[in-house]
Design an enzyme around this catalytic site. Structure first.
Site, mmCIF file in Angstrom:
data_model
loop_
_atom_site.group_PDB
_atom_site.id
_atom_site.type_symbol
_atom_site.label_atom_id
_atom_site.label_comp_id
_atom_site.label_asym_id
_atom_site.label_seq_id
_atom_site.Cartn_x
_atom_site.Cartn_y
_atom_site.Cartn_z
ATOM 1 N N ARG A 225 0.859 -1.170 0.000
ATOM 2 C CA ARG A 225 0.000 0.000 0.000
ATOM 3 C C ARG A 225 0.905 1.233 0.000
ATOM 4 O O ARG A 225 2.007 1.205 0.562
ATOM 5 C CB ARG A 225 -0.886 0.040 1.250
ATOM 6 N N GLU A 254 -3.556 7.816 -4.071
ATOM 7 C CA GLU A 254 -3.908 7.541 -5.471
ATOM 8 C C GLU A 254 -5.210 8.246 -5.832
ATOM 9 O O GLU A 254 -6.127 8.300 -5.014
ATOM 10 C CB GLU A 254 -4.079 6.038 -5.662
ATOM 11 N N HIS A 272 -1.486 1.259 -9.922
ATOM 12 C CA HIS A 272 -2.119 0.220 -9.101
ATOM 13 C C HIS A 272 -2.710 -0.894 -9.955
ATOM 14 O O HIS A 272 -3.916 -1.143 -9.930
ATOM 15 C CB HIS A 272 -3.192 0.836 -8.175
#
Lengths: 306, 332
Positions: A225, A254, A272
């Site tokens: 993460r 993000e 991602h």
């Protein structure tokens, strides 16, 4: 089950939406239907916080289309007796593949090589500069869970030595060297891969000390993460040359990415995509559907978290 | 030289440069700088500025040539070197050398052997994941994407567990296979001959291999039999979700047909480290997102270059001492 209200607040995957629509009463916003909503399908990025759960008095089950639990208020769910499922295992291989792609792309500078050809520089300037060999390097893995082990298995095929740090020693991985701290792990590897889950303890676990320990020839790979890494420290470590490079599939906020990273040659930045394959999204969708069906048919859940 | 036996100052490695064995260097090999740094005290490297005739030393005195993959060592060039006895190529491949001519002239050839295998295999796997998962396209996307609430980037294709057809199961092909096995891939292969010691299913032609594979990884040598072996038929068999990785030679693929198949969506994508006419790359490829293009650099890491220079030097030394070459290429 067509009358059961299932809330999906953010788009997921057309295949999943199509099946949810045909099997349940799929709702995309909760405003007028709060009492009929008995299930929610959420993604790992937006999750389900206390407000979300409180707004749905009839909620029985939260199915995460994803693996991360850090955005789910698990305590609230436990209090309310709400079941929670996620989609583990199906994304293990994909995420490990992306970790390997980040390592090779970073060390062998694949993105820069590609740009070198597309821009015409190969014709104008001749050979591309030498890059760094990957095979035989030491790979340090933070978090030896499913994804960490999958990365280790792949890296071993490249003749890499594997070391790790985890909450507990993994006796089944006897050939991998365990280090009792992240800094020691970073000091003893060339490539540090973050593959642990995000918890209070692992927040900013990759800090200045770890980056300095990894050093000017070391590289950081993050498929965990964004909040595992102190991003501001990362930027300055990269700019100042204290860290050799970084391959990142996840970021602090993000889709915002620290602008300073864009100008750097020694980073690979991905949006991602750890689990972003047609095959995996389909498998994740199938798990969500299977868990929902199991719950409403009073059968054991397939992949329960709670 | 025998008259005055003075003590030579030790810090002058080039003092007897004129006496050192001459080595003609053709084609600007990537390792040249390192070669000069490490071995100028052992060999006198002759590097033509323009043509061979621009050399100060007479061509008839040359017995050793170092040749890169980009220099076609043709019969006519060999004809200009009547004393040539050894060619050391800095590549694993020998398709740029007129092997027949060398055989007739009794010229020995030493290659780069298996020293590149790890590096090239690493790159092949990196290229495969890149093209299937759209890694470099994704990096470009992040760097240029405008502000928005979410990222919207197309899905890629899973690599792990897929059927990978390796063309050419020499040392590079075997290293690729070994790596991809640990991704849970099913390895299949086509090679000139079936290898009884490997467990992977063998296909005696590329077409059948392509029909049953999700991706082809080309690792074989370029010769008359393998030229354009990946043709339109093979690409159509590979299919719209099929991928090609080429770390062999550009000539293994019919490049014009490759471009057409990519433009028409007949194959999923291609990752290419080599091209038919380097450094020229078909312009249509330069704007495609489902290709990855690298400038023939699969072998070239800093670690590898030093090893390569050692292999080159040791082969020349072996030759000069009448010993067997270290990495002799068998040309029959």
């Amino acid at each position: 089950m067509e009358s059961i209200g299932v809330l999906m607040p953010y788009p997921t995957f057309p295949y999943l939406e199509h099946h949810l629509q045909s099997r349940f009463n799929l709702l995309r916003a909760s405003t007028n239907y709060t009492t009929s909503i008995r299930a929610a399908v959420v993604n790992a990025v937006h999750g389900a916080d206390a407000n979300f759960i409180d707004a749905l008095p009839m909620l029985e089950i939260v199915c995460i289309y994803g693996i991360g639990l850090d955005k789910i208020d698990l305590r609230k769910c436990a209090e309310r007796g709400i079941r929670v499922t996620n989609t583990p295992d199906v994304i293990t291989d994909e995420t490990a593949d992306v970790a390997m792609a980040l390592i090779i792309s970073l060390l062998r500078r694949l993105c820069q090589c590609d740009l070198y050809v597309r821009s015409g520089n190969w014709k104008r300037q001749g050979s591309f500069p030498l890059t760094t060999k990957f095979s035989g390097k030491t790979v340090g893995i933070l978090g030896l869970g499913r994804i960490g082990k999958a990365v280790a298995k792949r890296a071993e095929a490249f003749n890499c030595k594997i070391c790790y740090h985890s909450r507990t020693v993994k006796t089944e991985c006897g050939s991998y060297k365990f280090y009792p701290s992240v800094v020691e792990l970073a000091s003893n590897c060339d490539i540090l891969v973050v593959a642990c889950s995000l918890t209070v303890e692992t927040h900013y676990i990759i800090n200045r000390d770890v980056m300095n320990a990894l050093g000017p020839k070391g590289v950081l790979i993050n498929v965990g993460r964004g909040k595992h890494v102190d991003e501001a420290e990362l930027v300055s470590a990269l700019i100042e040359g204290r860290l050799g490079g970084a391959g990142l599939d996840v970021f602090h906020d993000e889709p915002d990415v620290s602008q300073e990273l864009f100008g750097l040659d020694n980073v690979v930045l991905l949006p991602h995509i750890g689990s972003a394959t047609v095959e995996t999204r389909t498998a994740m969708a199938d798990l969500v559907l299977a868990n929902l069906e199991a719950h409403f048919l009073a059968k054991p859940l397939v992949t329960p978290v709670l | 030289m025998e008259e005055e036996k003075e003590v030579e100052p030790p810090q002058q490695p080039n003092h007897h440069n004129q006496d050192l064995p001459q080595v003609l260097v053709l084609g600007s090999p990537t390792c040249l700088q390192t070669l000069k740094q490490l071995y100028s005290h052992k060999f006198r490297f002759l590097i033509p500025n323009t043509s061979l005739h621009s050399l100060s030393a007479p061509l008839s005195s040359i017995s050793v040539v170092i040749c890169s993959a980009s220099f076609p060592l043709t019969a006519s060039v060999i004809g200009l070197l009547p004393s040539l006895r050894l060619v050391v190529t800095t590549s694993a491949g020998t398709d740029h050398i007129d092997l027949n001519e060398c055989r007739c002239r009794g010229i020995q050839i030493a290659g780069a052997g298996k020293f590149f295998s790890d590096e090239v295999a690493d790159m092949a796997v990196g290229l495969l994941i890149d093209v299937m998962r759209k890694v470099s396209a994704a990096d470009r996307f992040v760097r240029t994407s405008c502000e928005s609430a979410t990222w919207s980037f197309p899905l890629g294709y899973k690599v792990s567990g897929k059927r990978i057809g390796i063309v050419g199961l020499g040392s590079i092909g075997m290293e690729v296979a070994k790596r991809l096995e640990c991704f849970g891939c099913n390895i299949l292969y086509h090679s000139k001959h079936k290898k009884s010691t490997v467990p992977y299913p063998f296909y005696n032609n590329v077409l059948d291999l392509a029909a049953t594979s999700n991706a082809l990884v080309l690792c074989c040598a370029l010769n008359e039999e393998t030229r354009h072996m990946v043709n339109r038929e093979v690409m159509l068999a590979l299919g719209k979700e099929g991928f090609i990785v080429n770390v062999g030679r550009g000539g293994l693929i019919d490049e014009k047909q490759l471009v057409k198949c990519l433009m028409d969506g007949e194959i999923g994508g291609a990752a290419l480290d080599v091209f038919e006419d380097e450094p020229n790359v078909p312009k249509e490829l330069l704007s495609m997102d489902n290709v990855v293009l690298t400038p023939h650099c699969a072998a070239f890491t800093t670690e590898c270059i030093i090893k390569l220079c050692e292999v080159v030097a040791r082969n020349i030394e072996a030759f000069l001492s009448d010993m067997p070459l270290i990495t002799q290429v068998n040309i029959g």
